[in-house]
Design a protein around this motif. Structure first.
Motif, PDB file in Angstrom:
ATOM      1  N   LYS A 237      71.376 -28.239  45.934  1.00 43.23           N
ATOM      2  CA  LYS A 237      70.717 -27.257  46.782  1.00 43.23           C
ATOM      3  C   LYS A 237      71.446 -25.924  46.785  1.00 43.23           C
ATOM      4  CE  LYS A 237      68.461 -30.474  49.943  1.00 43.23           C
ATOM      5  NZ  LYS A 237      68.298 -30.917  51.363  1.00 43.23           N
ATOM      6  N   LEU A 238      72.757 -25.966  46.607  1.00 46.31           N
ATOM      7  CA  LEU A 238      73.531 -24.732  46.580  1.00 46.31           C
ATOM      8  C   LEU A 238      73.101 -23.820  45.445  1.00 46.31           C
ATOM      9  CD1 LEU A 238      75.921 -23.217  47.889  1.00 46.31           C
ATOM     10  CD2 LEU A 238      77.419 -24.362  46.232  1.00 46.31           C
ATOM     11  N   SER A 239      72.749 -24.411  44.299  1.00 49.26           N
ATOM     12  CA  SER A 239      72.265 -23.662  43.142  1.00 49.26           C
ATOM     13  C   SER A 239      71.074 -24.428  42.561  1.00 49.26           C
ATOM     14  CB  SER A 239      73.364 -23.531  42.087  1.00 49.26           C
ATOM     15  OG  SER A 239      74.450 -22.801  42.598  1.00 49.26           O
ATOM     16  N   PRO A 240      69.915 -24.296  43.195  1.00 45.93           N
ATOM     17  CA  PRO A 240      68.778 -25.161  42.860  1.00 45.93           C
ATOM     18  C   PRO A 240      68.258 -25.012  41.436  1.00 45.93           C
ATOM     19  CG  PRO A 240      68.453 -24.098  44.975  1.00 45.93           C
ATOM     20  CD  PRO A 240      69.608 -23.439  44.332  1.00 45.93           C
ATOM     21  N   LYS A 241      68.513 -23.909  40.768  1.00 48.44           N
ATOM     22  CA  LYS A 241      68.021 -23.774  39.400  1.00 48.44           C
ATOM     23  C   LYS A 241      68.904 -24.474  38.375  1.00 48.44           C
ATOM     24  CE  LYS A 241      65.009 -19.783  39.397  1.00 48.44           C
ATOM     25  NZ  LYS A 241      64.697 -18.501  38.738  1.00 48.44           N
ATOM     26  N   LYS A 242      69.988 -25.062  38.826  1.00 42.37           N
ATOM     27  CA  LYS A 242      70.809 -25.883  37.937  1.00 42.37           C
ATOM     28  C   LYS A 242      70.177 -27.270  37.908  1.00 42.37           C
ATOM     29  CE  LYS A 242      74.858 -23.145  38.991  1.00 42.37           C
ATOM     30  NZ  LYS A 242      76.230 -23.086  39.516  1.00 42.37           N
ATOM     31  N   THR A 243      69.855 -27.727  36.734  1.00 45.12           N
ATOM     32  CA  THR A 243      69.028 -28.927  36.616  1.00 45.12           C
ATOM     33  C   THR A 243      69.810 -30.159  36.180  1.00 45.12           C
ATOM     34  OG1 THR A 243      68.497 -28.471  34.297  1.00 45.12           O
ATOM     35  CG2 THR A 243      67.081 -27.465  35.974  1.00 45.12           C
ATOM     36  N   TRP A 244      69.280 -31.326  36.568  1.00 46.52           N
ATOM     37  CA  TRP A 244      69.868 -32.590  36.138  1.00 46.52           C
ATOM     38  C   TRP A 244      69.781 -32.742  34.622  1.00 46.52           C
ATOM     39  CZ3 TRP A 244      73.066 -35.841  38.175  1.00 46.52           C
ATOM     40  CH2 TRP A 244      73.183 -35.952  39.564  1.00 46.52           C
ATOM     41  N   GLU A 245      68.675 -32.278  34.050  1.00 52.25           N
ATOM     42  CA  GLU A 245      68.522 -32.372  32.585  1.00 52.25           C
ATOM     43  C   GLU A 245      69.626 -31.590  31.882  1.00 52.25           C
ATOM     44  OE1 GLU A 245      64.594 -33.186  34.478  1.00 52.25           O
ATOM     45  OE2 GLU A 245      66.142 -31.652  34.725  1.00 52.25           O
ATOM     46  N   GLY A 246      69.892 -30.372  32.395  1.00 54.29           N
ATOM     47  CA  GLY A 246      70.963 -29.562  31.809  1.00 54.29           C
ATOM     48  C   GLY A 246      72.325 -30.182  32.018  1.00 54.29           C
ATOM     49  N   PHE A 247      72.549 -30.732  33.212  1.00 52.77           N
ATOM     50  CA  PHE A 247      73.856 -31.314  33.544  1.00 52.77           C
ATOM     51  C   PHE A 247      74.155 -32.534  32.685  1.00 52.77           C
ATOM     52  CE2 PHE A 247      76.610 -34.037  36.143  1.00 52.77           C
ATOM     53  CZ  PHE A 247      77.640 -33.150  36.435  1.00 52.77           C
ATOM     54  N   ILE A 248      73.219 -33.447  32.579  1.00 46.69           N
ATOM     55  CA  ILE A 248      73.440 -34.677  31.805  1.00 46.69           C
ATOM     56  C   ILE A 248      73.532 -34.375  30.316  1.00 46.69           C
ATOM     57  CG2 ILE A 248      72.432 -36.899  31.171  1.00 46.69           C
ATOM     58  CD1 ILE A 248      71.190 -36.982  33.995  1.00 46.69           C
ATOM     59  N   GLY A 249      72.615 -33.544  29.819  1.00 46.99           N
ATOM     60  CA  GLY A 249      72.655 -33.195  28.397  1.00 46.99           C
ATOM     61  C   GLY A 249      73.947 -32.499  28.027  1.00 46.99           C
ATOM     62  N   ALA A 250      74.418 -31.606  28.901  1.00 48.47           N
ATOM     63  CA  ALA A 250      75.667 -30.895  28.627  1.00 48.47           C
ATOM     64  C   ALA A 250      76.864 -31.832  28.668  1.00 48.47           C
ATOM     65  CB  ALA A 250      75.847 -29.770  29.637  1.00 48.47           C
ATOM     66  N   SER A 251      76.849 -32.802  29.567  1.00 50.50           N
ATOM     67  CA  SER A 251      77.973 -33.738  29.669  1.00 50.50           C
ATOM     68  C   SER A 251      78.144 -34.539  28.386  1.00 50.50           C
ATOM     69  CB  SER A 251      77.758 -34.688  30.858  1.00 50.50           C
ATOM     70  OG  SER A 251      77.718 -33.977  32.069  1.00 50.50           O
ATOM     71  N   VAL A 252      77.043 -35.083  27.871  1.00 51.58           N
ATOM     72  CA  VAL A 252      77.109 -35.858  26.630  1.00 51.58           C
ATOM     73  C   VAL A 252      77.573 -34.972  25.477  1.00 51.58           C
ATOM     74  CG1 VAL A 252      75.760 -37.174  24.957  1.00 51.58           C
ATOM     75  CG2 VAL A 252      75.331 -37.464  27.415  1.00 51.58           C
ATOM     76  N   THR A 253      76.997 -33.782  25.375  1.00 50.68           N
ATOM     77  CA  THR A 253      77.350 -32.853  24.293  1.00 50.68           C
ATOM     78  C   THR A 253      78.816 -32.463  24.365  1.00 50.68           C
ATOM     79  OG1 THR A 253      75.099 -31.966  24.327  1.00 50.68           O
ATOM     80  CG2 THR A 253      76.782 -30.650  23.219  1.00 50.68           C
ATOM     81  N   THR A 254      79.321 -32.183  25.567  1.00 49.43           N
ATOM     82  CA  THR A 254      80.705 -31.734  25.732  1.00 49.43           C
ATOM     83  C   THR A 254      81.694 -32.827  25.357  1.00 49.43           C
ATOM     84  OG1 THR A 254      80.016 -30.262  27.533  1.00 49.43           O
ATOM     85  CG2 THR A 254      82.352 -30.776  27.374  1.00 49.43           C
ATOM     86  N   ILE A 255      81.431 -34.060  25.755  1.00 52.00           N
ATOM     87  CA  ILE A 255      82.359 -35.149  25.449  1.00 52.00           C
ATOM     88  C   ILE A 255      82.410 -35.414  23.943  1.00 52.00           C
ATOM     89  CG2 ILE A 255      82.749 -37.623  25.751  1.00 52.00           C
ATOM     90  CD1 ILE A 255      81.597 -37.288  28.607  1.00 52.00           C
ATOM     91  N   ILE A 256      81.263 -35.413  23.297  1.00 49.99           N
ATOM     92  CA  ILE A 256      81.238 -35.592  21.835  1.00 49.99           C
ATOM     93  C   ILE A 256      81.954 -34.432  21.143  1.00 49.99           C
ATOM     94  CG2 ILE A 256      79.733 -35.699  19.810  1.00 49.99           C
ATOM     95  CD1 ILE A 256      77.667 -37.120  21.572  1.00 49.99           C
ATOM     96  N   SER A 257      81.694 -33.216  21.601  1.00 49.48           N
ATOM     97  CA  SER A 257      82.322 -32.036  21.010  1.00 49.48           C
ATOM     98  C   SER A 257      83.836 -32.067  21.179  1.00 49.48           C
ATOM     99  CB  SER A 257      81.756 -30.759  21.645  1.00 49.48           C
ATOM    100  OG  SER A 257      80.366 -30.648  21.420  1.00 49.48           O
ATOM    101  N   ALA A 258      84.308 -32.549  22.326  1.00 47.38           N
ATOM    102  CA  ALA A 258      85.749 -32.629  22.562  1.00 47.38           C
ATOM    103  C   ALA A 258      86.416 -33.524  21.527  1.00 47.38           C
ATOM    104  CB  ALA A 258      86.006 -33.161  23.971  1.00 47.38           C
TER     105      ALA A 258
END
Length: 422
Positions: A237-258
């Motif tokens: 709610k603090l930043s409602p335009k931040k989406t679950w789709e973006g959060f989950i997709g970014a998490s998987v991408t970031t861990i693989i990239s690391a």
């Protein structure tokens, strides 16, 4: 932290922190948050993307050049970023009507800022500074003395600022002056202190600066792209335009990239070797077992048709997974904190120094959190805990006078000579 410029240098295509975009909560319409269109349906998103991409292209080239030039230049970049951040935050609560009655009050803020800079970098870079001037006898004695009494010098400077503040108090501006005093210390603690860990990471080996900073950038870009095309479920709610789709997709991408980036960066001594002085020459060192590939036989773990039964991985890649996990799960809360902060002050950005991005502080929120974690993780799990030659030399240089160091050198010479004769 700056750690810092890395995010907005490579933060292509981001819109208020990547697929995690700013502003109000969701309604029954899945494409809107409190009447405001989500990024996936925003008609102006391509225009914003173009502005951000244009400014990013110029900054990528500048940052790549600084990485090529070396550790000292990146440190200078971090200092410049810190000064810009402090300027933006000092101005946030500034009232010109009040300050007209307080000549020199703004100078007091900068006095505290540069005192904190002298203390922090004096602690982080004392060994590198001494190693740089060791060839000059007079300069070496001067620098050694300054390092030995550095804490007292910084304390004296701070107390002088404290006395200065008390002497400048005026009857009709007490509340404003104490607000500014508290605000200044908040900036030093939550902004300067955290971002300064970036410099410690740089001299431990550029790897420990570039990898964490890159992961924040990758997380932002991936979150933006997933949110750009798929984002329909607001995350917080603090930043409602931040989406679950973006959060989950970014998490998987970031861990693989690391995991993959650690293998690439770990191959270059320019990134893995620690810098022990303030020179800019090329580095050569034994990177240690952390960056030496180890053989893994997959055997029955993979299907019989899988072509790669034998793989070579660096131990640091397993540690990179921890960095990637933190960058994708915890570090974004730095962005949430900044979002709440801006809402409290009813501003969109902290500044406008970067076209399409806002201010320097807008691009540093997650980087500061990540820089502190990378430093603490390195000291806890990577850096050797036993006594080393470098650690002992650092204590000698910090605590012994030049004459005492010379006496120690002569005694060690005599002891080694006796051992050789025996």
């Amino acid at each position: 932290l700056i750690s810092g410029l890395m995010e907005y240098l490579l933060n292509m295509l981001t819109w208020e922190h990547a697929g995690k975009i700013e502003h109000p909560p969701v309604t029954t319409d899945g494409n809107k948050a409190n009447g405001q269109t989500l990024l996936v349906s925003d008609r102006n998103k391509y225009k914003s993307m173009l502005i951000r991409t244009y400014s990013t292209v110029w900054m990528i080239g500048g940052f790549a050049f600084l990485v090529y030039m070396g550790h000292l230049y990146i440190w200078a970049m971090v200092v410049v970023i810190q000064i810009f951040m402090a300027t933006e935050l000092f101005n946030l609560l500034r009232k010109s009507s009040e300050e007209k009655q307080l000549p020199g009050f703004r100078l007091l803020n900068w006095h505290f800022f540069f005192t904190a800079m002298l203390f922090t970098y004096g602690r982080f870079l004392s060994r590198e500074l001494v190693n740089t001037v060791s060839s000059d006898h007079l300069l070496y004695k001067l620098v050694s003395g300054l390092i030995k009494y550095q804490m007292f010098i910084c304390y004296f400077l701070y107390i002088s600022g404290f006395v200065w503040f008390i002497l400048t108090l005026k009857k009709k501006t007490y509340k404003y002056q104490f607000k500014q005093y508290a605000w200044t210390h908040m900036i030093l603690l939550t902004v300067f202190a955290q971002s300064s860990f970036t410099v410690a990471n740089i001299f431990e080996g550029m790897f420990w600066f570039l990898l964490p900073a890159s992961l924040i950038v990758i997380n932002d870009i991936a979150a933006y792209l997933f949110g750009f095309f798929l984002g329909r479920t607001p995350l917080i709610k603090l930043s409602p335009k931040k989406t679950w789709e973006g959060f989950i997709g970014a998490s998987v991408t970031t861990i693989i990239s690391a995991f993959l980036l650690a293998n690439v960066m770990g191959r270059f001594q320019w990134f893995t070797c620690p810098r022990k002085d303030l020179s800019t020459g090329w580095l050569q060192c034994d990177p240690g077992p952390m960056f030496k590939p180890e053989h893994y036989y997959l055997g029955d773990w993979v299907p019989h048709w899988f072509p790669w039964k034998d793989v070579f991985l660096m131990p640091v890649q397993w540690h990179a997974l921890a960095l990637g996990l933190f960058a994708s799960i915890i570090a974004p809360f730095g962005g949430f904190f900044a979002s709440g902060f801006k809402r409290a002050f009813k501003i969109k950005d902290f500044g406008d120094s970067i076209p399409g991005h806002g201010g320097i502080t807008d691009r540093m929120d997650c980087q500061m959190v990540m820089a502190v974690f990378a430093y603490i993780y390195h000291q806890s799990f990577i850096s050797p805990h036993n006594f080393s030659v470098d650690a002992i030399l650092d204590q000698i240089l910090r605590n012994l006078t030049y004459e005492e160091q010379r006496n120690l050198y002569e005694q060690l010479g005599e002891m080694l000579g006796n051992l050789c004769k025996a």
